[in-house]
Design a protein around this motif. Structure first.
Motif, PDB file in Angstrom:
ATOM      1  N   GLU A  51       0.716  -1.421  -0.061  1.00  0.00           N
ATOM      2  CA  GLU A  51      -0.076  -0.070  -0.118  1.00  0.00           C
ATOM      3  C   GLU A  51       0.879   1.261  -0.006  1.00  0.00           C
ATOM      4  OE1 GLU A  51      -3.162   0.264  -0.391  1.00  0.00           O
ATOM      5  OE2 GLU A  51      -4.277  -1.353   0.439  1.00  0.00           O
ATOM      6  N   TYR A  52       1.939   1.132   0.913  1.00  0.00           N
ATOM      7  CA  TYR A  52       2.714   2.222   0.726  1.00  0.00           C
ATOM      8  C   TYR A  52       3.406   2.584  -0.586  1.00  0.00           C
ATOM      9  CZ  TYR A  52       7.143   5.155   1.800  1.00  0.00           C
ATOM     10  OH  TYR A  52       8.067   5.869   1.895  1.00  0.00           O
ATOM     11  N   GLN A  53       3.876   1.656  -1.364  1.00  0.00           N
ATOM     12  CA  GLN A  53       4.376   1.869  -2.524  1.00  0.00           C
ATOM     13  C   GLN A  53       3.833   2.366  -3.771  1.00  0.00           C
ATOM     14  OE1 GLN A  53       7.512   1.407  -4.002  1.00  0.00           O
ATOM     15  NE2 GLN A  53       8.473   1.228  -1.918  1.00  0.00           N
ATOM     16  N   LYS A  54       2.364   1.979  -3.334  1.00  0.00           N
ATOM     17  CA  LYS A  54       1.255   2.451  -4.319  1.00  0.00           C
ATOM     18  C   LYS A  54       1.029   3.816  -4.597  1.00  0.00           C
ATOM     19  CE  LYS A  54      -3.579   1.616  -5.358  1.00  0.00           C
ATOM     20  NZ  LYS A  54      -4.989   0.747  -4.738  1.00  0.00           N
ATOM     21  N   ASP A  55       1.589   4.548  -3.643  1.00  0.00           N
ATOM     22  CA  ASP A  55       1.149   6.101  -4.080  1.00  0.00           C
ATOM     23  C   ASP A  55       2.376   6.862  -4.168  1.00  0.00           C
ATOM     24  OD1 ASP A  55      -1.669   6.049  -3.592  1.00  0.00           O
ATOM     25  OD2 ASP A  55      -1.468   5.899  -1.388  1.00  0.00           O
ATOM     26  N   LEU A  56       3.742   5.990  -4.438  1.00  0.00           N
ATOM     27  CA  LEU A  56       4.843   6.674  -4.540  1.00  0.00           C
ATOM     28  C   LEU A  56       5.024   7.193  -6.002  1.00  0.00           C
ATOM     29  CD1 LEU A  56       7.291   4.698  -2.149  1.00  0.00           C
ATOM     30  CD2 LEU A  56       6.176   7.053  -1.900  1.00  0.00           C
ATOM     31  N   ALA A  57       4.505   6.377  -7.005  1.00  0.00           N
ATOM     32  CA  ALA A  57       4.618   6.775  -8.346  1.00  0.00           C
ATOM     33  C   ALA A  57       3.231   7.181  -9.162  1.00  0.00           C
ATOM     34  CB  ALA A  57       5.437   5.599  -9.247  1.00  0.00           C
ATOM     35  N   SER A  58       3.219   8.458  -9.501  1.00  0.00           N
ATOM     36  CA  SER A  58       2.008   8.834 -10.296  1.00  0.00           C
ATOM     37  C   SER A  58       2.361   8.584 -12.126  1.00  0.00           C
ATOM     38  CB  SER A  58       1.841  10.352  -9.928  1.00  0.00           C
ATOM     39  OG  SER A  58       2.817  10.879 -10.301  1.00  0.00           O
ATOM     40  N   SER A  59       3.543   8.387 -12.273  1.00  0.00           N
ATOM     41  CA  SER A  59       3.700   8.105 -13.648  1.00  0.00           C
ATOM     42  C   SER A  59       5.062   7.435 -13.720  1.00  0.00           C
ATOM     43  CB  SER A  59       3.975   9.635 -14.621  1.00  0.00           C
ATOM     44  OG  SER A  59       5.102  10.285 -14.122  1.00  0.00           O
ATOM     45  N   ALA A  60       5.349   6.923 -15.050  1.00  0.00           N
ATOM     46  CA  ALA A  60       6.402   5.839 -15.287  1.00  0.00           C
ATOM     47  C   ALA A  60       6.687   5.962 -16.785  1.00  0.00           C
ATOM     48  CB  ALA A  60       6.478   4.746 -14.766  1.00  0.00           C
ATOM     49  N   VAL A  61       7.861   6.108 -17.281  1.00  0.00           N
ATOM     50  CA  VAL A  61       8.199   5.928 -18.557  1.00  0.00           C
ATOM     51  C   VAL A  61       9.587   4.779 -18.704  1.00  0.00           C
ATOM     52  CG1 VAL A  61       9.423   8.270 -18.604  1.00  0.00           C
ATOM     53  CG2 VAL A  61       9.040   6.994 -20.854  1.00  0.00           C
ATOM     54  N   TYR A  62       9.526   3.889 -19.449  1.00  0.00           N
ATOM     55  CA  TYR A  62      10.804   3.250 -19.611  1.00  0.00           C
ATOM     56  C   TYR A  62      10.976   2.606 -21.067  1.00  0.00           C
ATOM     57  CZ  TYR A  62       7.871  -1.037 -19.035  1.00  0.00           C
ATOM     58  OH  TYR A  62       6.900  -2.079 -19.276  1.00  0.00           O
ATOM     59  N   THR A  63      12.013   2.273 -21.203  1.00  0.00           N
ATOM     60  CA  THR A  63      12.460   1.543 -22.529  1.00  0.00           C
ATOM     61  C   THR A  63      12.932  -0.024 -22.156  1.00  0.00           C
ATOM     62  OG1 THR A  63      14.685   2.305 -22.433  1.00  0.00           O
ATOM     63  CG2 THR A  63      13.127   3.510 -23.910  1.00  0.00           C
ATOM     64  N   GLY A  64      12.856  -0.982 -23.059  1.00  0.00           N
ATOM     65  CA  GLY A  64      13.239  -2.337 -22.841  1.00  0.00           C
ATOM     66  C   GLY A  64      13.232  -3.226 -23.864  1.00  0.00           C
ATOM     67  N   THR A  65      13.257  -4.427 -23.601  1.00  0.00           N
ATOM     68  CA  THR A  65      12.964  -5.524 -24.505  1.00  0.00           C
ATOM     69  C   THR A  65      11.950  -6.446 -24.029  1.00  0.00           C
ATOM     70  OG1 THR A  65      15.373  -5.300 -25.071  1.00  0.00           O
ATOM     71  CG2 THR A  65      14.140  -7.469 -25.443  1.00  0.00           C
ATOM     72  N   LEU A  66      11.086  -6.713 -24.953  1.00  0.00           N
ATOM     73  CA  LEU A  66       9.747  -7.676 -24.616  1.00  0.00           C
ATOM     74  C   LEU A  66      10.288  -8.979 -25.555  1.00  0.00           C
ATOM     75  CD1 LEU A  66       6.242  -6.632 -24.638  1.00  0.00           C
ATOM     76  CD2 LEU A  66       6.787  -8.645 -25.963  1.00  0.00           C
ATOM     77  N   THR A  67      10.137 -10.016 -24.572  1.00  0.00           N
ATOM     78  CA  THR A  67      10.235 -11.278 -25.434  1.00  0.00           C
ATOM     79  C   THR A  67       8.977 -12.063 -25.430  1.00  0.00           C
ATOM     80  OG1 THR A  67      12.739 -11.593 -24.471  1.00  0.00           O
ATOM     81  CG2 THR A  67      11.538 -13.489 -25.019  1.00  0.00           C
ATOM     82  N   VAL A  68       8.448 -12.431 -26.411  1.00  0.00           N
ATOM     83  CA  VAL A  68       7.287 -13.409 -26.353  1.00  0.00           C
ATOM     84  C   VAL A  68       7.636 -14.830 -26.631  1.00  0.00           C
ATOM     85  CG1 VAL A  68       4.956 -13.691 -27.909  1.00  0.00           C
ATOM     86  CG2 VAL A  68       6.028 -11.324 -27.405  1.00  0.00           C
ATOM     87  N   GLY A  69       6.905 -15.741 -25.794  1.00  0.00           N
ATOM     88  CA  GLY A  69       7.075 -17.250 -25.877  1.00  0.00           C
ATOM     89  C   GLY A  69       5.760 -17.778 -26.073  1.00  0.00           C
ATOM     90  N   GLU A  70       5.847 -18.811 -27.145  1.00  0.00           N
ATOM     91  CA  GLU A  70       4.433 -19.306 -27.496  1.00  0.00           C
ATOM     92  C   GLU A  70       4.715 -20.647 -28.261  1.00  0.00           C
ATOM     93  OE1 GLU A  70      -0.159 -18.114 -28.813  1.00  0.00           O
ATOM     94  OE2 GLU A  70       1.504 -16.818 -29.387  1.00  0.00           O
ATOM     95  N   ASN A  71       4.364 -21.598 -27.697  1.00  0.00           N
ATOM     96  CA  ASN A  71       4.598 -22.989 -28.588  1.00  0.00           C
ATOM     97  C   ASN A  71       5.689 -23.331 -28.660  1.00  0.00           C
ATOM     98  OD1 ASN A  71       1.463 -23.293 -28.607  1.00  0.00           O
ATOM     99  ND2 ASN A  71       1.432 -22.053 -30.599  1.00  0.00           N
ATOM    100  N   GLY A  72       6.702 -23.267 -27.834  1.00  0.00           N
ATOM    101  CA  GLY A  72       8.053 -23.532 -27.788  1.00  0.00           C
ATOM    102  C   GLY A  72       8.920 -22.413 -28.530  1.00  0.00           C
ATOM    103  N   ASN A  73       8.207 -21.497 -29.088  1.00  0.00           N
ATOM    104  CA  ASN A  73       8.927 -20.405 -29.901  1.00  0.00           C
ATOM    105  C   ASN A  73       9.142 -19.011 -29.189  1.00  0.00           C
ATOM    106  OD1 ASN A  73       9.437 -22.164 -32.379  1.00  0.00           O
ATOM    107  ND2 ASN A  73       7.170 -21.960 -32.965  1.00  0.00           N
ATOM    108  N   THR A  74      10.370 -18.276 -29.505  1.00  0.00           N
ATOM    109  CA  THR A  74      10.327 -17.076 -28.573  1.00  0.00           C
ATOM    110  C   THR A  74      10.657 -15.920 -29.821  1.00  0.00           C
ATOM    111  OG1 THR A  74      12.652 -17.405 -28.131  1.00  0.00           O
ATOM    112  CG2 THR A  74      11.063 -18.040 -26.508  1.00  0.00           C
ATOM    113  N   SER A  75      10.428 -14.899 -29.589  1.00  0.00           N
ATOM    114  CA  SER A  75      10.764 -13.671 -30.208  1.00  0.00           C
ATOM    115  C   SER A  75      10.995 -12.532 -29.657  1.00  0.00           C
ATOM    116  CB  SER A  75       9.884 -13.554 -31.514  1.00  0.00           C
ATOM    117  OG  SER A  75       8.561 -13.350 -30.920  1.00  0.00           O
TER     118      SER A  75
END
Length: 267
Positions: A51-75
């Motif tokens: 609950e304490y952490q909930k109100d500490l951030a009102s906005s966020a922006v980030y960059t990163g990498t998204l990995t999708v795995g499905e039926n044994g394959n990843t991208s």
């Protein structure tokens, strides 16, 4: 002189006792034995921490990498997410690693717009409509989506919190489980949250801090079916920044088709 030396020996002892007392008064109850559910004081303490952490951030922006795995394959693809918690406003940009855009997604509360560059169309509808599941990590509601952007579990309203299993707390509301949390046995940090209504589990790994804001540098989203997962690896994140309004717009090419779906949520 002997009396003076006696006082010198007493001072370190008194200081040590004072430090021990202060440490004990400022820390949460000790973590329960691994084989036992949490006692009520520990449940209260762990939920208060979220609950304490909930109100500490009102906005966020980030960059990163998204990995999708499905039926044994990843991208892997590149990911940019930015948004505000209240009212929920989130922009997601997914691109090939070499830069070509794949999806631009804009969410405002429960309304989602998905611009697919592959399909050359703009879909508009309800965030929780199953038709958007292929474009998002499962069927999301605003709380689950903010959890992904924040990198930390968003806690829902509830009537009671119970621990029935080791390292686990369930939140109950209106006679049903609305969330389940698991915690690290060493420091009590949240390691996963489940959203039963959406059939989603989000795992939190490599927790760190930006000032007092705790967040995970890696999140893994799994569906109840178990045949698909999405993993987000954060490269850079900034909290509580004022974001330019043009960020929350979609530039739709003139030759793209717009499809507005009936506003329906899953039954």
């Amino acid at each position: 002189m002997k009396r003076f030396l006696g006082y010198r020996r007493m001072i370190p002892c008194a200081a040590a006792l004072l430090a021990l007392f202060l440490a004990a008064s400022c820390t949460r109850p000790p973590i329960e034995p691994i084989g036992s559910p949490y006692a009520p004081p520990m449940v209260e303490s762990l939920i208060a921490g979220i609950e304490y952490q909930k109100d500490l951030a009102s906005s966020a922006v980030y960059t990163g990498t998204l990995t999708v795995g499905e039926n044994g394959n990843t991208s892997k693809v590149s990911l940019l997410m930015a948004g505000y918690r209240r009212p929920l406003t989130v922009k997601i940009e997914i691109t090939h690693l070499w830069g070509n855009p794949l999806l631009h997604i804009l969410v405002r509360d429960n309304t989602v717009q998905v611009l697919s560059f592959r399909d050359k169309r703009l879909l508009i509808g309800n965030l929780q409509d199953p038709v958007f599941e292929p474009y998002l990590p499962g069927i999301l509601d605003p709380s689950a989506l903010w959890t992904l952007l924040r990198g930390y579990p968003d806690i829902r309203g509830h009537e009671k919190a119970l621990s029935l299993r080791p390292q686990e707390i369930q939140l109950h509301d209106a006679g049903k489980i609305v969330q389940t949390f698991s915690f690290d046995a060493r420091d009590g940090a949240p390691t996963l949250v489940t959203f039963p209504e959406q059939g989603l589990t989000i795992h939190f790994d490599r927790l760190t801090r930006a000032g007092s804001i705790q967040y995970a540098k890696r999140c893994r989203i799994e569906t109840v079916s178990g045949d698909r997962f999405i993993e987000i690896q954060l490269d850079d994140i900034t909290f509580n920044r004022t974001l330019p309004e043009p960020v929350f717009s979609l530039q739709v090419p003139s030759d793209y088709r717009t499809v507005e779906l009936e506003r329906r949520a899953p039954e």
